[in-house]
Design a protein around this motif. Structure first.
Motif: not given
Ligand code: B12
Length: 293
Positions: A137, A153, A188-190, A132
């Motif tokens: 990231r 995206e 929405q950013h899960s 991550w």
């Protein structure tokens, strides 16, 4: 010499293509390692890499592979350097390594198989947290900075979700989950919560992940029905960070002992609400404060 140069895996990572694609380019178009000795592992030189970089670039622009290979066979190392510094078709990944550059290239080509291969290999070799922080990231932030490539995206997000979801969960007899993860209402950013769920699984902690856009009534329902020790609510932007969602948890009949507001969306909050600022910090907090039962 057979021992010099890069392995097929290293080249695939650097270019962001699947190893099988490299093999095809070798067999069909003669773009293999120049010093390949049958029966030995394939080793690629910088010149081989330059040719493959041109091949990748041209095929991603829609040039037919046979035609791209003809151009690529005439290319030298200079092109690799030129392309790295120029051109608008790249996602900037800062100081992140080859794998991040490879993932960024694969993302721009909408090559889901290559993306999964790179992410899966990283999780297997380094674990969820390192993947991550060191791989996902930087590429996600790079994609976010290139506002125009919405399809990139979306597909990248999908591949990240699938890879994180594929991390083995603790077996059912490990106890029932005491941790509940939810995105804030309309959020929405899960992905950060999906990373947290996978990282918890890696250390043997099961959780329930409600996912994106969880209405406060649904969060309250899940808390009432499962009585978790800890609830994490993710907000990525101010527009979804209504603190009343957290107030409802604190004042509800089944108040969880640990309430965590995660993500950059949240502003000032009461001190009783924990605010870890990274995946590592959230993982530590949850590992120290929750039990399975
Ligand atoms: C992927 C993505 C999407 C995907 C989400 C898919 C999914 N399932 O999650 C989709 C396509 C759905 C999407 C939609 C939208 N998005 Co979007 N998206 C992103 C992107 C590229 C990555 C998000 C991410 O996962 N970030 C997590 C990591 C990668 O972020 P980070 O900065 O490294 O993390 C920091 C902290 O969060 C913390 N941290 C990191 N990981 C973890 C983990 C834990 C557990 C903890 C506690 C902390 C922590 O440490 C870091 C240092 O502070 C970002 C770009 C970005 N820079 O984040 C835009 C971004 C977040 N999106 C943005 C926008 C505007 C939108 C939309 C409104 C676009 C639109 N017009 O429709 C919509 C809807 C948003 C909504 N209502 O929720 C903006 C937000 C601007 C803002 N601050 O308000 C961004 C920043 C893009 C940009 N540069 O403008 N998006």
């Amino acid at each position: 010499m057979a021992d010099d140069g890069l392995s097929a895996g290293a080249v695939a990572r650097r270019l962001g293509v699947a190893v099988t694609t490299l093999r095809t380019w070798h067999q069909r178009y003669g773009l293999g390692p120049s010093g390949h000795v049958p029966g030995h592992h394939r080793r690629y030189t910088q010149e081989d890499l330059a040719r493959l970089d041109v091949m990748r670039e041209l095929t991603s622009e829609g040039v037919a592979p046979a035609e791209a290979a003809r151009w690529a066979r005439g290319a030298g190392p200079r092109q690799v350097v030129d392309r790295r510094h120029g051109g608008g078709r790249v996602i900037a990944v800062g100081a992140a390594g080859d794998a991040a550059r490879g993932l960024a290239h694969a993302a721009m080509r909408l090559d889901a198989a290559a993306m999964r291969e790179i992410i899966d290999r990283s999780i297997e070799a380094s674990g969820v947290v390192a993947t991550w922080n060191g791989l996902l990231r930087p590429v996600l932030v790079g994609v976010g900075d290139r506002h125009a490539v919405v399809e990139v995206e979306h597909l990248l997000s999908r591949c990240v979700s699938e890879a994180l979801g594929a991390v083995a969960r603790p077996p059912a007899n490990a106890g029932s989950p005491r941790i509940l993860l939810a995105c804030a209402d309309e959020e929405q950013h899960s992905l950060p919560l999906e990373a947290l769920a996978a990282a918890l699984a890696e250390v043997g902690l099961p959780c329930r992940l409600l996912g994106a856009r969880v209405p406060p009534s649904a969060l309250a329902g899940a808390v009432r029905r499962t009585g978790p020790d800890a609830v994490v609510v993710w907000s990525h932007s101010q527009s979804t960070a209504d603190p009343r969602q957290l107030d409802a948890l604190r004042s509800g009949e089944h108040r969880p002992p640990l309430i965590i507001a995660a993500g950059p969306g949240w502003d000032e909050l009461p001190v009783v609400i924990e605010r870890p600022d990274s995946l590592d910090a959230a993982l530590t907090l949850l590992s120290n404060r929750t039990l399975v039962g």
